[in-house]
Design a protein around this motif. Structure first.
Motif, short mmCIF file in Angstrom:
data_model
loop_
_atom_site.label_atom_id
_atom_site.label_comp_id
_atom_site.label_asym_id
_atom_site.label_seq_id
_atom_site.Cartn_x
_atom_site.Cartn_y
_atom_site.Cartn_z
N GLU A 19 -9.90 13.95 22.15
CA GLU A 19 -10.33 12.56 22.33
C GLU A 19 -10.24 11.86 21.00
OE1 GLU A 19 -13.92 11.92 24.68
OE2 GLU A 19 -13.83 14.03 25.27
N THR A 20 -9.98 10.55 21.04
CA THR A 20 -9.87 9.78 19.81
C THR A 20 -11.23 9.57 19.16
OG1 THR A 20 -10.10 7.68 20.97
CG2 THR A 20 -7.86 8.52 20.67
N ASP A 21 -11.21 9.18 17.91
CA ASP A 21 -12.42 8.75 17.22
C ASP A 21 -13.09 7.66 18.07
OD1 ASP A 21 -14.09 7.09 15.47
OD2 ASP A 21 -13.20 8.19 13.81
N PRO A 22 -14.41 7.77 18.30
CA PRO A 22 -15.09 6.77 19.15
C PRO A 22 -14.86 5.34 18.69
CG PRO A 22 -16.54 8.63 18.74
CD PRO A 22 -15.32 8.84 17.87
N LEU A 23 -14.70 5.13 17.38
CA LEU A 23 -14.52 3.78 16.87
C LEU A 23 -13.18 3.18 17.31
CD1 LEU A 23 -15.80 1.53 15.16
CD2 LEU A 23 -14.65 2.52 13.16
N LEU A 24 -12.20 4.03 17.64
CA LEU A 24 -10.89 3.54 18.04
C LEU A 24 -10.77 3.33 19.54
CD1 LEU A 24 -8.48 5.69 15.81
CD2 LEU A 24 -9.59 3.51 15.29
N GLN A 25 -11.83 3.58 20.27
CA GLN A 25 -11.77 3.40 21.72
C GLN A 25 -11.45 1.95 22.07
OE1 GLN A 25 -15.18 4.86 23.83
NE2 GLN A 25 -14.66 3.82 25.73
N MET A 26 -10.42 1.77 22.90
CA MET A 26 -9.99 0.45 23.32
C MET A 26 -9.64 0.47 24.81
SD MET A 26 -9.90 -1.82 20.78
CE MET A 26 -8.64 -3.03 21.19
N PRO A 27 -9.98 -0.60 25.54
CA PRO A 27 -9.59 -0.65 26.96
C PRO A 27 -8.10 -0.89 27.09
CG PRO A 27 -10.57 -2.73 26.29
CD PRO A 27 -10.74 -1.80 25.12
N ARG A 28 -7.57 -0.55 28.25
CA ARG A 28 -6.18 -0.86 28.54
C ARG A 28 -5.97 -2.37 28.55
NH1 ARG A 28 -7.38 3.88 31.00
NH2 ARG A 28 -5.73 5.44 31.26
N LEU A 29 -4.73 -2.78 28.37
CA LEU A 29 -4.42 -4.20 28.42
C LEU A 29 -4.71 -4.76 29.81
CD1 LEU A 29 -0.94 -4.22 26.62
CD2 LEU A 29 -3.19 -4.51 25.58
N ALA A 30 -5.24 -5.96 29.85
CA ALA A 30 -5.49 -6.61 31.14
C ALA A 30 -4.18 -6.83 31.89
CB ALA A 30 -6.21 -7.93 30.93
N THR A 31 -3.11 -7.14 31.16
CA THR A 31 -1.78 -7.30 31.74
C THR A 31 -0.83 -6.32 31.05
OG1 THR A 31 -2.18 -9.65 32.14
CG2 THR A 31 0.12 -8.89 32.20
N PRO A 32 -0.38 -5.28 31.74
CA PRO A 32 0.51 -4.30 31.10
C PRO A 32 1.81 -4.93 30.62
CG PRO A 32 -0.36 -3.46 33.18
CD PRO A 32 -0.71 -4.92 33.12
N ARG A 33 2.39 -4.35 29.59
CA ARG A 33 3.71 -4.77 29.15
C ARG A 33 4.75 -4.35 30.19
NH1 ARG A 33 1.12 -3.29 24.24
NH2 ARG A 33 1.43 -4.84 22.59
N ALA A 34 5.77 -5.16 30.34
CA ALA A 34 6.84 -4.84 31.27
C ALA A 34 7.65 -3.65 30.78
CB ALA A 34 7.76 -6.04 31.48
N LYS A 35 7.73 -3.49 29.45
CA LYS A 35 8.50 -2.37 28.90
C LYS A 35 7.89 -1.91 27.58
CE LYS A 35 13.21 -0.95 27.64
NZ LYS A 35 14.61 -1.39 27.48
N VAL A 36 7.50 -0.65 27.57
CA VAL A 36 7.05 0.02 26.35
C VAL A 36 8.16 0.96 25.92
CG1 VAL A 36 5.37 1.63 25.39
CG2 VAL A 36 4.62 -0.15 26.98
#
Length: 240
Positions: free
Chosen positions: A146-163
């Motif tokens: 698991e990542t450092d708790p401080l780096l926890q971020m929610p997913r984007l509200a609108t996903p990118r069309a291409k990663v």
């Protein structure tokens, strides 16, 4: 050491699902790995595939060489040997990452959101040894925690069309490397030149469930030397 509790259920004509305590935890992951070793030894050539995940194993067996009732009995027998507290036997894999605002368009947003510097985000992401809990979504997409708790971020509200392939990303307490170009809603912080899935290679993936992964920062020149490519990346949208 105690014997962990489990549940064995039918998942199809030639499939059984083995469930353990449903939580993300390295102890549970180690039990999953131990179970896979025992099952492969017990069922041998009757196994078509084992698909381990965070706290479960999907067992696919050959219906031409065995049957459901025999496999159930074999599993009950071999799982009596299952013990908690076993050390996992996974390997340590180092993955190079080119961290920058050019290769990781969400780095600045994470730093701003968490009130730390971009260098601190990069430092904290590298400081952790991540366990491969599951592989899914796409071949080679390893869910690392698991990542450092401080780096926890929610997913984007609108996903990118291409990663792009090789994008290193964070979502909640997990991190991952996109094995191929695809839509995606994780926060992008860098690019990894290592191919996470190559069907022509043996093995096809550099990591497996139960392995440990550490990320190592490299500069742009090294990234290019290792075969990395710099695509155009969309800026992040609003977070949910």
């Amino acid at each position: 050491m105690s014997q962990p509790q489990y549940q064995l259920t039918i998942a199809g004509e030639n499939a059984l699902m083995l469930y353990f305590d449903q939580r993300i935890d390295p102890t549970i992951s180690a039990i999953v790995q131990h179970a896979c070793v025992l099952i492969r030894a017990e069922l041998a050539d009757d196994v078509i595939d084992l698909l381990p995940s965070y706290a479960s194993v999907l067992i696919l067996f050959n219906p031409l060489s065995t049957d459901l009732y025999r496999v159930q009995a074999q599993l009950q027998h071999c799982l009596q040997q299952l013990q908690s507290g076993n050390n996992h036997s996974g390997k340590l894999v180092e993955l190079p990452v080119y961290y920058s605002e050019q290769s990781g368009p969400d780095l600045a947003l994470i730093a701003e959101t968490k009130n730390i510097s971009i260098d601190e985000v990069i430092k904290r992401h590298q400081a952790v040894s991540y366990r491969v809990y599951a592989i899914g979504f796409a071949p080679g997409f390893a869910y690392l925690g698991e990542t450092d708790p401080l780096l926890q971020m929610p997913r984007l509200a609108t996903p990118r069309a291409k990663v792009p392939r090789g994008a290193v990303a964070i979502a909640d307490r997990q991190t991952a490397v996109y094995p191929a170009a695809s839509p995606g809603g994780w926060n992008l912080i860098g690019l990894c030149p290592t191919r996470m899935f190559n069907p022509a290679a043996e093995p096809a993936m550099p990591v497996a469930v139960g392995d440990e992964v550490r990320f190592v920062a490299i500069d742009k020149a090294e990234f290019i030397r290792l075969g990395g490519e710099l695509p155009e990346l969309e800026c992040s949208g609003k977070k949910s």
